[in-house]
Design an enzyme around this catalytic site. Structure first.
Site, PDB file in Angstrom:
ATOM      1  N   ARG A   1     -11.934 -11.880  -1.391  1.00  0.00           N
ATOM      2  CA  ARG A   1     -13.240 -10.702  -1.328  1.00  0.00           C
ATOM      3  C   ARG A   1     -14.298 -11.282  -2.159  1.00  0.00           C
ATOM      4  O   ARG A   1     -14.409 -10.811  -3.327  1.00  0.00           O
ATOM      5  CB  ARG A   1     -12.929  -9.466  -1.658  1.00  0.00           C
TER       6      ARG A   1
ATOM      7  N   ASN B   1     -23.086  -3.065  -2.031  1.00  0.00           N
ATOM      8  CA  ASN B   1     -21.849  -2.087  -1.796  1.00  0.00           C
ATOM      9  C   ASN B   1     -21.715  -1.888  -0.245  1.00  0.00           C
ATOM     10  O   ASN B   1     -22.210  -2.652   0.498  1.00  0.00           O
ATOM     11  CB  ASN B   1     -22.331  -0.597  -2.187  1.00  0.00           C
ATOM     12  N   LYS B   2     -20.809  -1.168   0.068  1.00  0.00           N
ATOM     13  CA  LYS B   2     -20.342  -1.176   1.539  1.00  0.00           C
ATOM     14  C   LYS B   2     -21.602  -0.898   2.435  1.00  0.00           C
ATOM     15  O   LYS B   2     -22.555  -0.405   2.208  1.00  0.00           O
ATOM     16  CB  LYS B   2     -19.417   0.001   1.606  1.00  0.00           C
TER      17      LYS B   2
ATOM     18  N   ASP C   1     -20.025  -2.814  -5.474  1.00  0.00           N
ATOM     19  CA  ASP C   1     -19.038  -4.158  -5.422  1.00  0.00           C
ATOM     20  C   ASP C   1     -19.531  -5.184  -6.443  1.00  0.00           C
ATOM     21  O   ASP C   1     -18.892  -5.978  -6.906  1.00  0.00           O
ATOM     22  CB  ASP C   1     -18.840  -4.585  -4.242  1.00  0.00           C
TER      23      ASP C   1
ATOM     24  N   ARG D   1      -8.204  -2.361  -1.916  1.00  0.00           N
ATOM     25  CA  ARG D   1      -9.562  -2.635  -1.860  1.00  0.00           C
ATOM     26  C   ARG D   1     -10.363  -1.727  -2.625  1.00  0.00           C
ATOM     27  O   ARG D   1      -9.567  -0.814  -3.458  1.00  0.00           O
ATOM     28  CB  ARG D   1     -10.001  -2.247  -0.198  1.00  0.00           C
ATOM     29  N   GLY D   2     -11.624  -1.903  -2.754  1.00  0.00           N
ATOM     30  CA  GLY D   2     -12.290  -1.355  -3.801  1.00  0.00           C
ATOM     31  C   GLY D   2     -12.528  -2.110  -5.103  1.00  0.00           C
ATOM     32  O   GLY D   2     -11.481  -2.764  -5.441  1.00  0.00           O
ATOM     33  N   ALA D   3     -13.743  -2.624  -5.520  1.00  0.00           N
ATOM     34  CA  ALA D   3     -13.921  -3.336  -6.568  1.00  0.00           C
ATOM     35  C   ALA D   3     -12.952  -3.471  -7.717  1.00  0.00           C
ATOM     36  O   ALA D   3     -12.328  -4.387  -8.112  1.00  0.00           O
ATOM     37  CB  ALA D   3     -15.197  -3.740  -6.884  1.00  0.00           C
TER      38      ALA D   3
ATOM     39  N   GLN E   1     -13.301   3.930   5.798  1.00  0.00           N
ATOM     40  CA  GLN E   1     -12.622   4.226   4.512  1.00  0.00           C
ATOM     41  C   GLN E   1     -13.104   5.851   4.181  1.00  0.00           C
ATOM     42  O   GLN E   1     -12.158   6.398   3.371  1.00  0.00           O
ATOM     43  CB  GLN E   1     -13.233   3.398   3.340  1.00  0.00           C
TER      44      GLN E   1
HETATM   45  O1  MRU Z   1     -14.421  -3.015   1.646  1.00  0.00           O
HETATM   46  P1  MRU Z   1     -13.988  -2.070   0.518  1.00  0.00           P
HETATM   47  O2  MRU Z   1     -13.568  -0.887   1.047  1.00  0.00           O
HETATM   48  O3  MRU Z   1     -13.285  -2.997  -0.510  1.00  0.00           O
HETATM   49  O4  MRU Z   1     -15.425  -1.625  -0.077  1.00  0.00           O
HETATM   50  C1  MRU Z   1     -15.354  -0.814  -1.232  1.00  0.00           C
HETATM   51  C2  MRU Z   1     -16.688  -0.149  -1.608  1.00  0.00           C
HETATM   52  O5  MRU Z   1     -17.675  -0.739  -0.955  1.00  0.00           O
HETATM   53  C3  MRU Z   1     -16.672   0.728  -2.659  1.00  0.00           C
HETATM   54  O6  MRU Z   1     -17.878   1.472  -2.739  1.00  0.00           O
HETATM   55  C4  MRU Z   1     -16.745  -0.154  -4.036  1.00  0.00           C
HETATM   56  O7  MRU Z   1     -15.782  -1.323  -4.013  1.00  0.00           O
HETATM   57  C5  MRU Z   1     -16.614   0.665  -5.206  1.00  0.00           C
HETATM   58  S1  MRU Z   1     -15.198   1.247  -5.607  1.00  0.00           S
HETATM   59  C6  MRU Z   1     -15.014   1.991  -6.766  1.00  0.00           C
END
Ligand code: MRU
Length: 338
Positions: A87, A236-237, A226, A52-54, A185
């Site tokens: 995603r 973002n999250k 994201d 996970r994470g962009a 997370q």
């Molecule tokens: O749902 P996730 O855990 O993939 O969400 C991740 C985030 O929101 C992060 O802040 C974002 O992807 C940046 S990661 C360097």
């Protein structure tokens, strides 16, 4: 005093024709590696948040196309579409897939391109760290949300990379780690990473942010992204927008750190960004523990959009951008002459 050189945690690793994914659903208590041999394996890992994470999602998707190319190159384009659908808010998947497909169409090496994406992300993290660390005062109390570290990039991370670089340079920093509901997370991953790195931290409930700020205990907020629209709106999250509103109310700077691969100039504003909605069981029965009564109606958007006006600055590997974002992001990402 400088902290010792860092050993990176690799969320995804290509080895002998297999994409090895560190299963983040098992962290922090177990380090389990999933061996992905097909695009479907990678798709499943992405959907259940094993990776996970962009930026890491983009790297995983690029390597998944390496798996498709080695088994049946005619499936590449369709595999790319399936990966993008996993995603939909994380633009790095679409960005990486488009880049790899373009190379494949030109007769290039898919895997070499996936590796290039990975290497560039590692470099981008290092550069964002250097640039962003200048925004962090010595002695800063920093609030962060979700996980934006090594687990979601090929390098030291985005927002967490900034924090870590400041710490490594000898600045005394302390991090308030939002637990990050609903799938934690922050509590599970950011706490684990920061403790491995020796960065002082304290875990807080997401709902503690307002009172921490009111008591003067937060000097800056920094998060990842994201997807960033052309006007600087940041997806973002879920919970990030609330932090930005609180930061604005309390006069606390609100920074975003993200590589330019996360900027989507095709989306004019945040209202054009598709916000992923995830299964409501993440809310009603997280980690298999039933919290809400059976069949409770629930709504689970995974992200929110912070309006650009609440963002003090965006740290990218090519520079730090402030308002007016539209013009400056276009120059930085679109390569327009300054
Ligand atoms: O749902 P996730 O855990 O993939 O969400 C991740 C985030 O929101 C992060 O802040 C974002 O992807 C940046 S990661 C360097």
């Amino acid at each position: 005093m400088r902290a010792p050189a860092t050993t990176l945690i690799r969320p995804v690793e290509w080895r002998d024709g297999v994409l090895r994914i560190l299963d983040q659903t098992r962290l922090p208590h177990e380090e389990v590696v999933l061996e992905c041999r097909t695009v479907a394996d990678v798709e499943a890992a992405i959907r259940r948040l094993a990776v996970r994470g962009a930026p890491a999602l983009g790297i995983a998707a690029a390597h998944a196309l390496g798996l498709a190319a080695s088994s049946d190159p005619s499936t590449l384009r369709q595999a790319g579409e399936r990966l993008v659908a996993t995603r939909p808010t994380a633009v790095n998947i679409r960005w990486a897939v488009a880049r790899v497909v373009r190379v494949a169409d030109g007769g290039g090496d898919v895997l070499a391109e996936a590796r290039a994406i990975e290497r560039e992300d590692e470099d981008a993290c290092a550069r964002m760290g250097e640039l962003g660390a200048a925004l962090v005062p010595d002695g800063a109390n920093i609030l962060t949300h979700c996980n934006t570290g090594m687990l979601c990039t090929a390098g030291i991370g985005t927002a967490q990379g900034v924090i870590f670089t400041a710490h490594r340079a000898g600045k005394r920093v302390h991090v308030w780690v939002d637990e990050t509901r609903p799938v934690l997370q922050g509590a599970r991953l950011t706490s684990w990473e920061l403790q491995r790195l020796g960065v002082p931290m304290t875990l807080v409930a997401d709902t503690a942010a307002a009172s921490l700020m009111a008591r003067g205990l937060v000097d800056l907020v920094i998060t990842g992204a994201d997807r960033i629209a052309a006007n600087g709106d940041v997806a973002n999250k879920i919970g990030t927008y609330a932090l930005a509103v609180l930061a604005s109310h309390h006069g606390v700077p609100f920074y975003v750190a993200a590589p330019t691969s996360t900027v989507d100039l095709e989306k004019q504003s945040g209202s054009d960004i598709w916000v992923e909605e995830r299964d409501v069981s993440e809310l009603t029965a997280p980690f298999g523990v039933a919290l809400a009564p059976d069949a409770t109606p629930a709504f689970n958007p995974a992200f929110d959009v912070t309006p650009a006006g609440l963002v003090t600055a965006i740290v990218t590997e090519r520079g730090i951008v402030r308002e007016p974002y539209r013009e400056r992001l276009r120059r930085l990402v679109g390569g327009d002459a300054a």
